[in-house]
Design an enzyme around this catalytic site. Structure first.
Site, PDB file in Angstrom:
ATOM      1  CB  VAL A   1     -20.080  76.259  23.645  1.00 59.25           C
ATOM      2  CG1 VAL A   1     -20.300  76.476  22.153  1.00 59.25           C
ATOM      3  CG2 VAL A   1     -21.332  76.606  24.425  1.00 59.25           C
TER       4      VAL A   1
ATOM      5  CE  LYS B   1     -21.895  71.384  22.315  1.00 54.80           C
ATOM      6  NZ  LYS B   1     -21.357  70.284  21.514  1.00 54.80           N
TER       7      LYS B   1
HETATM    8  N1  HSE Z   1     -21.818  65.326  22.489  1.00 57.79           N
HETATM    9  C1  HSE Z   1     -21.121  66.552  22.320  1.00 57.79           C
HETATM   10  C2  HSE Z   1     -20.514  66.591  20.939  1.00 57.79           C
HETATM   11  C3  HSE Z   1     -20.055  66.683  23.370  1.00 57.79           C
HETATM   12  O1  HSE Z   1     -20.450  65.549  20.285  1.00 57.79           O
HETATM   13  O2  HSE Z   1     -20.108  67.657  20.481  1.00 57.79           O
HETATM   14  C4  HSE Z   1     -19.340  68.013  23.344  1.00 57.79           C
HETATM   15  O3  HSE Z   1     -20.195  69.048  23.698  1.00 57.79           O
END
Ligand code: HSE
Ligand code: NAP
Length: 442
Positions: free
Chosen positions: A145, A218
Site C-alpha cells: 500500500v 489497498k
Molecule cells: N500499480 C500500482 C500503482 C503499484 O500504480 O499504484 C503500486 O502499488
C-alpha cells in the site's frame, strides 16, 4: 553459494550469522529491493547487525538478463520455499493463487514472509496473518500500500491506540500519473497510461489500476489494519477513471477543482464502515489536490491524534523496493531477538454500509436539447428530491440541431437521491445524453 551483500566491511566480522533470504520475483519491485540491499549494504549491515544474504531468486524466464548472479536464479519456486536454510521469503511476483500457495507453504515451513502483493493480502490476508501468528512468524506487507510511504506500520503501531474515524487518500500511482498528465500536459488517456507502464508503475494487467481494483485492495488492507476487522475488497464500492473525459478535467479546472481517484473509508457509530473508491472533484486548495504524478497520499483522522497526512512516491522500483527492505530489516531484527513482531490479526468480518447512504455534492455534464425551459426542468428533477443546483456552465454544441452542453454542481445530497435523479434525466425528453457525473469531495 549466495551473494554476501555485507561485502567485506570490518563490521561484518563482528556480526552474527547471515540472514538467508529467498526471492520470488525479480521484476520492478524485486530488482528495486535487491538494488537497495546492494547499494546500501554497509548502512544496512550497521543497522541490522548481521549480513543479509540473497541466496535464491525465483523467476518465470530463466534466460532474461538480470542484475543478479545467474547462479542464484531458478524457475523452481518450490525449491525456494522448501529450502530449510532460508529464513525469509520475499514474495514479489504478484498474482493470487500461485503466490498465495507459496506464501502459505513458506509460513508452514517456518519462514518469515515479506510481500508487496496487495491482491493477495486484501483477499486472503486475514487467514495468512493468522497462520503467521500461529507459527510465531512475521508476515509484513508495507510495500503493498502506497509504494514507499510508511502506512501499515504507523497504523499497526504508532496509531494503534486511536479509534480511526476516517481515511481518505490517493492510493494508486498509475492513475494519479494519468490524471496529472491529462490535466497538466493535456495528454490522452492511452498515451499517459503507456508512460506509466514504461516507468514501472502499472500492474501486469493495468485494468487493475484504471478500474480501481488496486485501490480497492489497498483500502481493504488499510481498513483491516485500522479497524481490526476483516474488510474484504468486495465490501468496498468501486469505480475507476475510464469515464473521466478531457472535457470533465477542463470544466473541473474552470470551476476551481482537480479530479483525483480517491479511496475513502468512514467509521460508523455502530462499529461498521462505509468504504468507497471513485474519482472525485476536489477543490484546488485541498491538501490532496497538489499530490501529483506518481505521488500518493493518505489523510487519516484519529480520535486522539487528530489529522495526519502521509505522502510520497506510491509506485516504482526504488520507492517500493525501499518499503520491502524496511520490512525485511524489521524481520531480521526480530529474528535476531528470537521472535516475531506484532502481527495484528483481524479475523472478524466488519459490518459495512452501502454508499447509497453517503452524502456528497456532485458534478454533472449533460448533452441537452437547447430549448426554452430546459434549466427549470432540470432544477425540478433535483428540486423534487429537495436538492438544489449551483455553478452552472452552458455552451452550444450545434446551433442548427439545437444541441447544447450543460455542466452544473449539485449541492450535498444522499447518493440514493442523486442516482434516482440521474435515472430520471436519462429518460427525460430534453436530455440527449448524461455525458458524465462525479462526486465532489469537500
Ligand atoms: N500499480 C500500482 C500503482 C503499484 O500504480 O499504484 C503500486 O502499488
Ligand atoms: P513485475 O515487474 O511483472 O515482476 C514480477 C516478477 O515475478 C518477475 O521477475 C517475474 O519473472 C516473476 N514471476 C511472475 N509470475 C511468475 C511465475 N508464475 N513463476 C515464476 N516467476 C514469476 O511485477 P512488479 O511490478 O515487480 O510487481 C510485483 C508485485 O508487487 C505485485 O504484487 C504488484 O502488485 C506489487 N507492487 C508493485 C509495485 C510497482 O510499482 N510496480 C508497487 C507496489 C507493489 P520474469 O522476470 O521471469 O518475468
Amino acid at each position: 553459494m549466495g551473494e554476501l551483500l555485507s561485502g567485506v566491511e570490518e563490521s561484518s566480522k563482528k556480526a552474527g550469522r547471515p540472514i538467508r533470504v529467498g526471492m520470488l520475483g525479480f521484476g520492478v519491485v524485486g530488482s528495486g529491493a535487491y538494488r537497495m540491499l546492494t547499494d546500501n549494504r554497509s548502512a544496512i549491515l550497521r543497522k541490522v547487525g548481521t549480513p543479509i544474504e540473497i541466496v535464491k531468486v525465483g523467476v518465470r524466464d530463466q534466460e532474461k538478463p538480470r542484475a543478479v548472479s545467474q547462479d542464484l536464479v531458478t524457475t523452481d519456486l518450490n525449491s525456494i520455499v522448501d529450502d530449510p536454510s532460508i529464513d525469509v521469503i520475499l514474495e514479489l511476483m504478484g498474482g493470487l493463487d500461485l503466490a498465495g500457495e507459496l506464501v502459505e507453504r513458506a509460513l508452514k515451513n517456518g519462514k518469515h514472509v515479506v510481500t508487496a502483493n496487495k491482491e493477495l493480502i486484501a483477499k486472503r490476508g486475514a487467514k495468512l496473518v493468522s497462520l503467521a501468528a500461529t507459527q510465531g512468524l512475521d508476515l509484513h506487507f508495507e510495500a503493498a500500500v502506497g509504494g514507499g510511504i510508511p502506512l501499515i506500520q504507523p497504523l499497526k503501531h504508532q496509531l494503534a491506540g486511536n479509534e480511526v474515524l476516517k481515511m481518505m487518500g490517493i492510493l494508486n500511482g498509475t492513475t494519479n500519473y494519468i490524471l496529472t498528465k491529462m490535466t497538466q500536459n493535456h495528454l490522452g488517456f492511452e498515451e499517459a497510461l503507456g508512460e506509466a507502464q514504461a516507468l514501472g508503475y502499472a500492474e501486469a494487467d493495468p485494468s487493475s489500476d484504471v478500474d480501481g481494483f488496486d485501490v480497492q485492495f489497498k483500502l481493504a488492507i488499510l481498513s483491516s489494519i485500522a479497524f481490526g476487522h476483516e474488510v474484504l475488497p468486495e465490501a468496498i464500492y468501486r469505480q475507476g477513471i475510464r469515464e473521466v473525459a478531457a472535457q470533465d478535467i477542463a470544466y473541473a479546472d474552470m470551476l476551481g477543482y482537480v479530479i483525483k481517484l480517491l479511496g475513502i473509508v468512514d467509521a460508523l457509530e455502530d462499529g461498521g464502515i462505509v468504504a468507497r473508491v471513485h474519482p472525485a472533484l476536489i477543490p484546488k486548495a485541498h491538501p490532496l489536490a497538489s499530490v501529483s504524478g506518481v505521488y500518493n497520499a493518505l489523510w487519516v483522522r484519529g480520535d486522539f491524534v487528530g489529522d495526519l497526512m502521509f505522502s510520497g512516491r506510491g509506485a516504482g522500483s526504488d520507492a517500493t523496493g525501499s518499503a520491502v527492505v524496511g520490512d525485511l530489516i524489521d524481520v531480521c531484527r526480530n529474528i535476531l531477538l528470537g521472535g516475531a513482531g506484532n502481527t495484528s490479526t483481524y479475523d472478524l468480518p466488519v459490518k459495512t454500509r452501502s454508499i447509497d447512504e453517503v452524502t456528497n455534492a456532485f458534478y454533472v455534464r449533460l448533452i441537452v436539447l437547447d430549448k426554452p425551459m430546459v434549466l427549470s426542468k432540470l432544477a425540478t428533477v433535483f428540486g423534487q428530491r429537495g436538492v438544489s443546483l449551483s455553478a452552472m456552465e452552458m455552451r452550444v454544441l450545434d446551433a442548427e440541431k439545437q444541441h447544447g452542453e450543460i455542466v452544473f454542481l449539485v449541492h450535498p445530497c444522499l447518493e440514493r437521491d442523486f442516482q434516482q435523479a440521474i435515472e430520471e434525466l436519462r429518460s427525460a425528453e430534453f436530455v440527449l445524453k448524461v455525458a458524465s457525473w462525479m462526486r465532489v469531495q469537500a
